[in-house]
Design a protein around this motif. Structure first.
Motif, PDB file in Angstrom:
ATOM      1  N   GLU A 174      43.372  78.914  73.299  1.00 35.19           N
ATOM      2  CA  GLU A 174      43.892  77.769  72.553  1.00 35.19           C
ATOM      3  C   GLU A 174      44.732  76.867  73.449  1.00 35.19           C
ATOM      4  O   GLU A 174      44.684  75.645  73.353  1.00 35.19           O
ATOM      5  CB  GLU A 174      44.725  78.249  71.366  1.00 35.19           C
ATOM      6  N   GLU A 176      41.824  66.140  64.083  1.00 35.27           N
ATOM      7  CA  GLU A 176      40.462  66.317  64.586  1.00 35.27           C
ATOM      8  C   GLU A 176      39.803  67.587  64.062  1.00 35.27           C
ATOM      9  O   GLU A 176      38.884  68.117  64.672  1.00 35.27           O
ATOM     10  CB  GLU A 176      40.488  66.299  66.122  1.00 35.27           C
ATOM     11  N   THR A 177      40.255  68.052  62.899  1.00 41.65           N
ATOM     12  CA  THR A 177      39.569  69.163  62.248  1.00 41.65           C
ATOM     13  C   THR A 177      38.253  68.662  61.650  1.00 41.65           C
ATOM     14  O   THR A 177      38.040  67.449  61.493  1.00 41.65           O
ATOM     15  CB  THR A 177      40.433  69.760  61.130  1.00 41.65           C
ATOM     16  N   ALA A 206      42.483  74.657  75.577  1.00 39.55           N
ATOM     17  CA  ALA A 206      41.918  73.547  74.811  1.00 39.55           C
ATOM     18  C   ALA A 206      42.992  72.486  74.520  1.00 39.55           C
ATOM     19  O   ALA A 206      42.721  71.283  74.552  1.00 39.55           O
ATOM     20  CB  ALA A 206      41.321  74.068  73.508  1.00 39.55           C
ATOM     21  N   LEU A 207      44.206  72.959  74.252  1.00 40.39           N
ATOM     22  CA  LEU A 207      45.294  72.033  73.975  1.00 40.39           C
ATOM     23  C   LEU A 207      45.629  71.195  75.204  1.00 40.39           C
ATOM     24  O   LEU A 207      45.847  69.983  75.103  1.00 40.39           O
ATOM     25  CB  LEU A 207      46.526  72.815  73.523  1.00 40.39           C
ATOM     26  N   ARG A 253      44.824  67.976  67.733  1.00 43.47           N
ATOM     27  CA  ARG A 253      43.848  69.069  67.720  1.00 43.47           C
ATOM     28  C   ARG A 253      43.801  69.802  66.382  1.00 43.47           C
ATOM     29  O   ARG A 253      42.715  70.121  65.883  1.00 43.47           O
ATOM     30  CB  ARG A 253      44.174  70.063  68.837  1.00 43.47           C
ATOM     31  N   TYR A 254      44.953  70.030  65.774  1.00 46.12           N
ATOM     32  CA  TYR A 254      44.995  70.904  64.609  1.00 46.12           C
ATOM     33  C   TYR A 254      45.074  70.165  63.274  1.00 46.12           C
ATOM     34  O   TYR A 254      44.957  70.792  62.223  1.00 46.12           O
ATOM     35  CB  TYR A 254      46.171  71.875  64.726  1.00 46.12           C
ATOM     36  N   ALA A 286      49.307  66.268  71.328  1.00 39.97           N
ATOM     37  CA  ALA A 286      48.012  66.949  71.326  1.00 39.97           C
ATOM     38  C   ALA A 286      47.932  68.023  70.250  1.00 39.97           C
ATOM     39  O   ALA A 286      46.846  68.293  69.724  1.00 39.97           O
ATOM     40  CB  ALA A 286      47.730  67.550  72.701  1.00 39.97           C
ATOM     41  N   ARG A 319      43.135  68.498  75.645  1.00 38.95           N
ATOM     42  CA  ARG A 319      43.375  67.396  74.708  1.00 38.95           C
ATOM     43  C   ARG A 319      44.594  66.582  75.134  1.00 38.95           C
ATOM     44  O   ARG A 319      44.646  65.355  74.931  1.00 38.95           O
ATOM     45  CB  ARG A 319      43.582  67.949  73.289  1.00 38.95           C
TER      46      ARG A 319
END
Length: 419
Positions: A240, A345-346, A243-244, A341-342, A337, A247
């Motif tokens: 995670e 952009e779900t 990925a963060l 991300r959470y 970010a 972003r």
């Protein structure tokens, strides 16, 4: 003639207004209001500011009992900006007014609506929320009417217009961010009188911009945790985190993953960092405390760095620039970010945004075909428009003024009446 009141640290040009009007006769304790206090009052009492209560910030208004709308966000930005201005010697009323005004141009559905309107206006100069700000402040908001009958909008001072200009340039190839449309060039050129030839933001606009970054990075994180979109413990999971950090490059393209990891690690080791959250009262208090600590961290570091480079001040207009230390900037980027991300952009959020963009595009076509459905001021401007491009701009001005819910209602009504 009433003597024009000036403001310490600012000259006569800074308090001039584009349309000449009498000085205020209103008195306040200790004397007449300053031009920047009048600016602040005009923005605070404007219809455009009140409409922000119904415009998307991150979560669509009505979807949560704990929403931050564009209005609550703007109020929070204004509070941060006012305190930064006071610490650095800029005029607090001017900076607060700029912060209150910074999102006036956002259309329904936030950046989704902005992108949709930009798509349908490509041939006439595009759409940009910051350029729309200038349009609202100088022509679309009903406050001051010139002797020739044309609107001057809120007719703010040069100081406020410049302080509210986040992107002090016109549209450029390959750059979707800009501060003025071509038909607003006269007032844009006027507000930049006295600015350096390079398109740089004035000091007050830099404070506004950083206050915006601080408010939405911290408060979006707070909202995401409170609403259950983010469990803080997920930020310890290696996959995670990777990925963060990827972003985060969207907000700090010059940063390497190792730098971003170090930024997150610094935050996670602070004693007040919200390491977990169980929705208890104590957890809510810790989360609110963490938000306050983050705002203080981001602001104090900037005040210290700016004073270190430019002295104690006062700092106004173009005699200094705001210094944001790189570690602080990267910490801020990582927090942005997290919300992106959470929350934004779900899969659900992306599907909703697709629907919202389609509605905005359809609304433009429906209103362009039925201009009699425009509100009376926009109908008048439509009738006065010189060509199809100018008429399309009027339609877009009308749609951009709508809230999320009023855009949906108008769309349903127009679709229903056309069936």
């Amino acid at each position: 003639m009433t003597q024009v009141i000036t403001v310490p640290g600012y000259d006569q040009a800074d308090v001039e207004r584009y349309a000449v009007e009498p000085a205020s006769e209103l008195k306040r304790t200790g004397g007449e209001r300053t031009p920047f206090q009048r600016d602040r009052a005009r923005v605070l009492h404007s219809l455009a500011l009140r409409r922000l209560a119904g415009k998307t910030q991150v979560v669509t208004p009505g979807e949560s009992d704990f929403p931050r709308t564009r209005l609550t966000h703007s109020l929070e930005v204004a509070q941060i900006g006012r305190e930064l201005a006071g610490s650095l010697g800029a005029d607090p009323d001017l900076v607060e007014a700029a912060c209150l005004a910074h999102d006036l141009g956002h259309p329904p559905f936030g950046h989704t609506g902005e992108a949709a309107l930009n798509e349908v206006t490509g041939a006439i100069g595009g759409f940009e929320g910051n350029a729309q700000n200038l349009r609202i402040l100088t022509r679309l908001e009903a406050k001051v009417v010139r002797a020739d009958g044309r609107s001057a909008g809120l007719n703010p001072t040069r100081g406020l217009l410049d302080a509210a200009t986040k992107y002090p340039w016109t549209r450029r190839p390959g750059n979707t961010k800009f501060g003025a449309y071509s038909d607003d060039l006269p007032v844009f050129s006027w507000l930049r009188i006295g600015a350096p030839p390079d398109p740089v933001k004035c000091f007050e606009a830099q404070i506004m911009d950083w206050s915006d970054d601080v408010a939405y990075s911290v408060h979006d994180l707070e909202d995401a945790i409170y609403a259950g979109h983010v469990d803080p413990r997920i930020l310890l999971v290696e996959g995670e985190r990777a990925a963060l950090f990827e972003r985060s490059r969207g907000y700090a393209p010059d940063a390497e993953p190792a730098e971003l990891a170090a930024a997150l690690d610094r935050l996670q080791t602070l004693e007040w960092w919200p390491a977990d959250y169980d929705r208890s009262f104590a957890a809510q208090a810790r989360l609110k405390g963490a938000a306050s600590e983050l705002i203080g961290r981001f602001c104090l570091a900037v005040v210290r760095a700016t004073r270190s480079e430019f002295g104690p001040g006062p700092h106004t207009r173009y005699n200094a620039h705001l210094v944001v230390p790189r570690p602080i900037r990267l910490e801020n980027a990582v927090l942005k970010a997290v919300a992106a991300r959470y929350v934004m952009e779900t899969e659900h959020a992306l599907a909703l945004r697709t629907q919202q963009a389609a509605l905005i595009r359809e609304l433009v076509a429906l209103l362009a075909a039925r201009p009699e459905q425009l509100e009376p001021p926009f109908q008048a401007w439509w009738s006065e428009a010189s060509d199809d491009g100018a008429r399309l701009r009027v339609v877009v001005d009308q749609i951009a003024s709508l809230t999320d819910s009023s855009a949906r209602r108008l769309h349903r009504r127009l679709v229903g009446s056309a069936a």
